[in-house]
Motif scaffolding. Structure first.
Motif, mmCIF file in Angstrom:
data_model
loop_
_atom_site.group_PDB
_atom_site.id
_atom_site.type_symbol
_atom_site.label_atom_id
_atom_site.label_comp_id
_atom_site.label_asym_id
_atom_site.label_seq_id
_atom_site.Cartn_x
_atom_site.Cartn_y
_atom_site.Cartn_z
ATOM 1 N N ASP A 234 0.864 -1.187 0.000
ATOM 2 C CA ASP A 234 0.000 0.000 0.000
ATOM 3 C C ASP A 234 0.896 1.231 0.000
ATOM 4 O O ASP A 234 1.326 1.734 1.041
ATOM 5 N N PHE A 235 1.184 1.762 -1.202
ATOM 6 C CA PHE A 235 2.114 2.889 -1.319
ATOM 7 C C PHE A 235 1.513 4.189 -0.780
ATOM 8 O O PHE A 235 2.241 5.082 -0.338
ATOM 9 N N ALA A 236 0.179 4.328 -0.778
ATOM 10 C CA ALA A 236 -0.464 5.537 -0.212
ATOM 11 C C ALA A 236 -0.226 5.618 1.287
ATOM 12 O O ALA A 236 0.059 6.684 1.843
ATOM 13 N N LYS A 237 -0.335 4.492 1.967
ATOM 14 C CA LYS A 237 -0.087 4.468 3.421
ATOM 15 C C LYS A 237 1.371 4.787 3.732
ATOM 16 O O LYS A 237 1.686 5.394 4.757
ATOM 17 N N ILE A 238 2.279 4.371 2.816
ATOM 18 C CA ILE A 238 3.709 4.659 3.038
ATOM 19 C C ILE A 238 3.937 6.167 3.092
ATOM 20 O O ILE A 238 4.642 6.683 3.961
ATOM 21 N N ASP A 239 3.312 6.956 2.176
ATOM 22 C CA ASP A 239 3.466 8.420 2.175
ATOM 23 C C ASP A 239 2.951 9.023 3.476
ATOM 24 O O ASP A 239 3.549 9.949 4.044
ATOM 25 N N SER A 240 1.803 8.524 3.989
ATOM 26 C CA SER A 240 1.228 9.034 5.241
ATOM 27 C C SER A 240 2.158 8.762 6.420
ATOM 28 O O SER A 240 2.387 9.635 7.271
ATOM 29 N N ASP A 241 2.748 7.575 6.474
ATOM 30 C CA ASP A 241 3.668 7.216 7.573
ATOM 31 C C ASP A 241 4.922 8.088 7.535
ATOM 32 O O ASP A 241 5.434 8.505 8.592
ATOM 33 N N ILE A 242 5.427 8.389 6.328
ATOM 34 C CA ILE A 242 6.626 9.228 6.216
ATOM 35 C C ILE A 242 6.350 10.625 6.768
ATOM 36 O O ILE A 242 7.166 11.197 7.521
ATOM 37 N N GLU A 497 18.452 10.589 24.921
ATOM 38 C CA GLU A 497 17.201 9.908 24.608
ATOM 39 C C GLU A 497 16.517 10.536 23.393
ATOM 40 O O GLU A 497 16.008 9.833 22.505
ATOM 41 N N LEU A 498 16.536 11.904 23.372
ATOM 42 C CA LEU A 498 15.928 12.598 22.240
ATOM 43 C C LEU A 498 16.669 12.273 20.936
ATOM 44 O O LEU A 498 16.046 12.055 19.890
ATOM 45 N N LYS A 499 17.990 12.258 20.988
ATOM 46 C CA LYS A 499 18.791 11.967 19.789
ATOM 47 C C LYS A 499 18.560 10.536 19.294
ATOM 48 O O LYS A 499 18.513 10.279 18.094
ATOM 49 N N LEU A 500 18.407 9.583 20.255
ATOM 50 C CA LEU A 500 18.150 8.202 19.871
ATOM 51 C C LEU A 500 16.792 8.068 19.181
ATOM 52 O O LEU A 500 16.655 7.353 18.177
ATOM 53 N N GLN A 501 15.786 8.795 19.719
ATOM 54 C CA GLN A 501 14.461 8.767 19.104
ATOM 55 C C GLN A 501 14.514 9.319 17.677
ATOM 56 O O GLN A 501 13.910 8.770 16.746
ATOM 57 N N LYS A 502 15.276 10.423 17.499
ATOM 58 C CA LYS A 502 15.395 11.037 16.169
ATOM 59 C C LYS A 502 16.072 10.079 15.180
ATOM 60 O O LYS A 502 15.630 9.933 14.037
ATOM 61 N N GLN A 503 17.116 9.424 15.633
ATOM 62 C CA GLN A 503 17.848 8.496 14.764
ATOM 63 C C GLN A 503 16.964 7.326 14.331
ATOM 64 O O GLN A 503 16.979 6.895 13.173
ATOM 65 N N THR A 504 16.143 6.821 15.285
ATOM 66 C CA THR A 504 15.242 5.707 14.980
ATOM 67 C C THR A 504 14.214 6.109 13.933
ATOM 68 O O THR A 504 13.935 5.364 12.979
ATOM 69 N N LEU A 505 13.650 7.318 14.089
ATOM 70 C CA LEU A 505 12.657 7.812 13.131
ATOM 71 C C LEU A 505 13.274 7.987 11.740
ATOM 72 O O LEU A 505 12.644 7.670 10.728
ATOM 73 N N GLN A 506 14.506 8.500 11.682
ATOM 74 C CA GLN A 506 15.177 8.691 10.388
ATOM 75 C C GLN A 506 15.406 7.351 9.676
ATOM 76 O O GLN A 506 15.248 7.250 8.459
ATOM 77 N N THR A 507 15.785 6.320 10.445
ATOM 78 C CA THR A 507 15.989 4.988 9.864
ATOM 79 C C THR A 507 14.687 4.430 9.303
ATOM 80 O O THR A 507 14.649 3.850 8.201
ATOM 81 N N GLU A 508 13.588 4.622 10.051
ATOM 82 C CA GLU A 508 12.289 4.116 9.605
ATOM 83 C C GLU A 508 11.841 4.822 8.327
ATOM 84 O O GLU A 508 11.292 4.189 7.408
ATOM 85 N N ILE A 509 12.103 6.159 8.242
ATOM 86 C CA ILE A 509 11.743 6.914 7.032
ATOM 87 C C ILE A 509 12.540 6.403 5.830
ATOM 88 O O ILE A 509 11.990 6.233 4.728
ATOM 89 N N LYS A 510 13.831 6.129 6.027
ATOM 90 C CA LYS A 510 14.683 5.634 4.938
ATOM 91 C C LYS A 510 14.171 4.295 4.410
ATOM 92 O O LYS A 510 14.123 4.056 3.191
ATOM 93 N N GLN A 511 13.770 3.407 5.334
ATOM 94 C CA GLN A 511 13.253 2.096 4.921
ATOM 95 C C GLN A 511 11.957 2.232 4.133
ATOM 96 O O GLN A 511 11.730 1.504 3.145
ATOM 97 N N LEU A 512 11.084 3.178 4.566
ATOM 98 C CA LEU A 512 9.821 3.399 3.866
ATOM 99 C C LEU A 512 10.058 3.941 2.455
ATOM 100 O O LEU A 512 9.381 3.554 1.499
ATOM 101 N N ILE A 513 11.068 4.859 2.322
ATOM 102 C CA ILE A 513 11.386 5.425 1.006
ATOM 103 C C ILE A 513 11.914 4.339 0.073
ATOM 104 O O ILE A 513 11.557 4.283 -1.113
#
Length: 663
Positions: A234-242, A497-513
């Motif tokens: 579902d590529f539409a859901k991928i854009d929403s998650d990003i 903790e904030l930096k770790l959260q940011k890094q995790t989100l960036q990795t998830e965005i890269k995988q979605l792209i």
């Protein structure tokens, strides 16, 4: 046709032969009998050694001298081989003599072995090795001569060399003739641009192997592509998650920025205080440097007078050493002159003895007297001997006197030098006393000056007292301490903790792209599968075409093989040759196998091998237009030889014949 016949052969100290001579060889067939080990084969070795310096096995470095009863090589003997040849009925003589070189070294009682030398004689004329080899080469080339004088020589060659000899005799069928004899062959020739037939064959084999391997790998590659297709996404859901994850990253960045500003305010205040402390420390350092210089001045002691005296002391010590060296040199000169005078006095004494001995000699008239045959009175018939004696005696005495006068002159010269050097001794002796006195006086002055120096103050104690008494320095220290107390501790905020959260989100965005980018992957995979299926069909046709060309090449080689074997075998009457072997896959490998009545040469009986060798010799002789003596070993095994134009020397085993018998 050149016809070479062995007429005589003589051996001296060659291997087991002390001396053997064979005269009047028959131009057709000759028989030499002897038991095993009697030296029959040695005759052929000797004949080849005479001509080429090698034995039947083509060895240069092998032992040709006879052995003694202890199986050791005999020394102080020369090895000789002589022969007479008839070359087209013209007589030619050859000799090769292997000599030991012995030389008496100066001071040694016996001569020393210095190696060997070879003497070569052609038609009774001594010649150099180069000249001898050239004359033998005019008779026959070495490799050919060995092939036409030994029935087993050809078969002992490497198969490639044997094949070369046979092809040179028969001549290969040209590729051009074969190409023009068949339409497929003609088409094949057009493809041999800048390459040989074998190179093109190798190219075809490599291409077939590569194509077959590619075809075998194709089904597996297709399966791999099918397995790599991804399921529907579902590529539409991928854009929403990003977009959602990017919003969370923006909130985290705001929190990190606020925490950073709070810490920066504290850092700026501390920096201002540090700058004030640095200014006060600079003033403090200037005062301390001034006080250190003041302490140095108060503790300074003047030692310039002592330093000047020490310099004068070093100069005086150097002059004293130079004077001592000069004095020792003069004393050594006197010792050398006295030694020379002593040696000359001894020579003078020897000359006096020599003079007295020579002067005491008198003419011996008895040695030169004659007796009168009538009255038996002795008389000297000529005064010339006495004159010669006196002249020689006077010359020797005069020479001794001249030598004595020369020695006397040298002695007087050396004594004069000694007297002169003795006078020179006074100067360095006086200088030594003077410089030693100067050194003692200077040392005394140095001690006096040292005793007059004041006791030095402790520089560090003076410096510390000056610091304690300086009010301005004390005031600066208090101001610096007050400012240092104003510096606040900077506590960094814990943003991990904030930096770790940011890094995790960036990795998830890269995988979605990346997942979004695979939307066209399945379509590409399907296209690639179709391409591979078409290529598999294409490879089948390519392999069939290549194998057809390879079959034409194999047929061409087979036709050429049959033509070459036929051409070669037509040159021989008794033997045939197999020049190619057929492989399991139908291909042909070059070889060279001699067949005697269809049986390989090595499996034939002795008579068959000997006659086969003669057949080969006959052909080689005919092609090269030359005949030479053939040495047949084990001749007793052959009841009948095939006809030959060459001279035959048959070597026959006879157990009852201890020494060789020539017939």
């Amino acid at each position: 046709m050149k016809n070479i016949v062995l007429k005589t052969l003589e051996l001296k100290n060659f291997k087991s032969f002390r001396h053997a001579k064979f005269d009047d060889f028959n131009q057709k067939e000759n028989f030499i009998y002897g038991k095993n080990g009697a030296g029959k084969s040695t005759l052929f070795d000797a004949f080849l050694w005479l001509l080429f310096g090698k034995d039947a096995n083509d060895r240069k470095d092998y032992e040709i001298k006879p052995l003694d009863e202890n199986n050791q090589v005999q020394k102080q003997i020369d090895v000789e081989v002589h022969a007479t040849l008839l070359i087209n009925n013209e007589e030619v003589t050859l000799s090769r003599i292997y000599k030991e070189k012995w030389q008496k070294v100066k001071g040694a009682e016996e001569k020393t072995f210095k190696g060997h030398e070879t003497e070569l004689i052609f038609n009774q004329v001594p010649v150099s090795l180069k000249e001898f080899n050239a004359k033998v080469a005019e008779i026959s080339e070495e490799s050919l001569f060995k092939l036409i004088t030994n029935p087993s020589a050809f078969e002992s060659l490497d198969w490639k060399k044997k094949r070369e000899v046979l092809v040179s005799i028969a001549g290969e069928v040209s590729d051009e003739e074969l190409f023009n004899s068949d339409a497929d062959f003609k088409e094949l020739s057009l493809k041999l641009t800048n390459k040989t037939l074998d190179e093109y064959d190798t190219q075809l084999k490599a291409s077939i192997k590569k194509s077959k391997q590619e075809k075998e790998d194709t089904p597996a590659r297709i399966d791999e592509l099918k397995n790599s297709k991804i399921e529907d996404v579902d590529f539409a859901k991928i854009d929403s998650d990003i977009q959602e994850k990017e919003g969370k990253i923006s909130d985290i960045d705001s929190e990190l920025e606020n925490a950073s500003k709070s810490v920066q305010n504290i850092v700026d205040a501390n920096t201002k205080v540090q700058q004030e402390i640095q200014s006060l420390n600079s003033q403090k350092s200037e005062i301390e440097i001034g006080l250190r210089n003041q302490a140095k001045q108060e503790c300074f002691i003047d030692t310039s007078t002592i330093d000047s005296l020490k310099s004068k002391l070093r100069n005086a010590q150097t002059m004293l050493q130079n004077s001592n060296n000069y004095l020792n040199s003069l004393k050594q000169n006197i010792s050398n002159y006295e030694s020379s005078i002593k040696a000359l006095e001894a020579d003078k004494t020897d000359l006096v003895s020599k003079y007295n001995l020579e002067n005491a000699k008198v003419f011996d008239a008895e040695k030169y007297s004659c007796t009168c045959p009538n009255c038996q009175t002795k008389f000297v018939y000529n005064d010339e001997p006495e004159k010669e004696f006196n002249l020689e005696k006077n010359q020797k005495l005069s020479k001794i006197i001249d030598q004595g006068n020369s020695i006397k002159s040298k002695i007087e010269q050396y004594k004069s030098q000694v007297e002169k050097v003795l006078l020179d001794l006074a100067t360095p002796s006086e200088d030594i006393n003077k410089y030693q006195s100067d050194i003692d006086n200077i040392n005394s002055e140095i001690q006096t000056e040292k005793s007059n120096l004041q006791s030095p103050k402790n520089e560090e104690e003076v410096y510390q007292n000056l610091i304690s008494d300086n009010a301005q320095l004390s005031k600066l220290k208090i101001e610096i301490a007050t400012l240092q107390s104003k510096i606040k501790e900077v506590k960094q905020a814990d943003n991990s903790e904030l930096k770790l959260q940011k890094q995790t989100l960036q990795t998830e965005i890269k995988q979605l792209i990346e997942l979004k980018g695979k939307s066209s992957v399945n379509e590409s995979i399907d296209n690639r599968i179709k391409e591979l299926a078409n290529r598999e069909k294409e490879l089948s046709q390519i392999i069939a075409n290549l194998e057809k060309e390879q079959f034409v090449i194999e047929r061409f080689k087979k036709v050429k093989t049959e033509s070459l074997e036929k051409s070669v075998n037509e040159k021989f009457e008794y033997v045939t040759f197999k020049l190619f072997e057929e492989q399991v896959n139908g291909g042909l490998n070059p070889t060279c196998i001699t067949l005697v009545n269809g049986v390989p040469f090595g499996s034939a009986n002795t008579a068959g091998r000997i006659n086969a060798g003669l057949d080969i010799i006959n052909t080689l002789c005919k092609v090269n237009e030359i005949n030479a003596p053939v040495f047949l070993d084990n001749r007793e095994s052959v009841t009948e030889l095939i006809p030959t134009e060459s001279q035959i020397i048959s070597l026959i085993v006879d157990p009852n014949q201890e020494t060789l018998k020539f017939n």
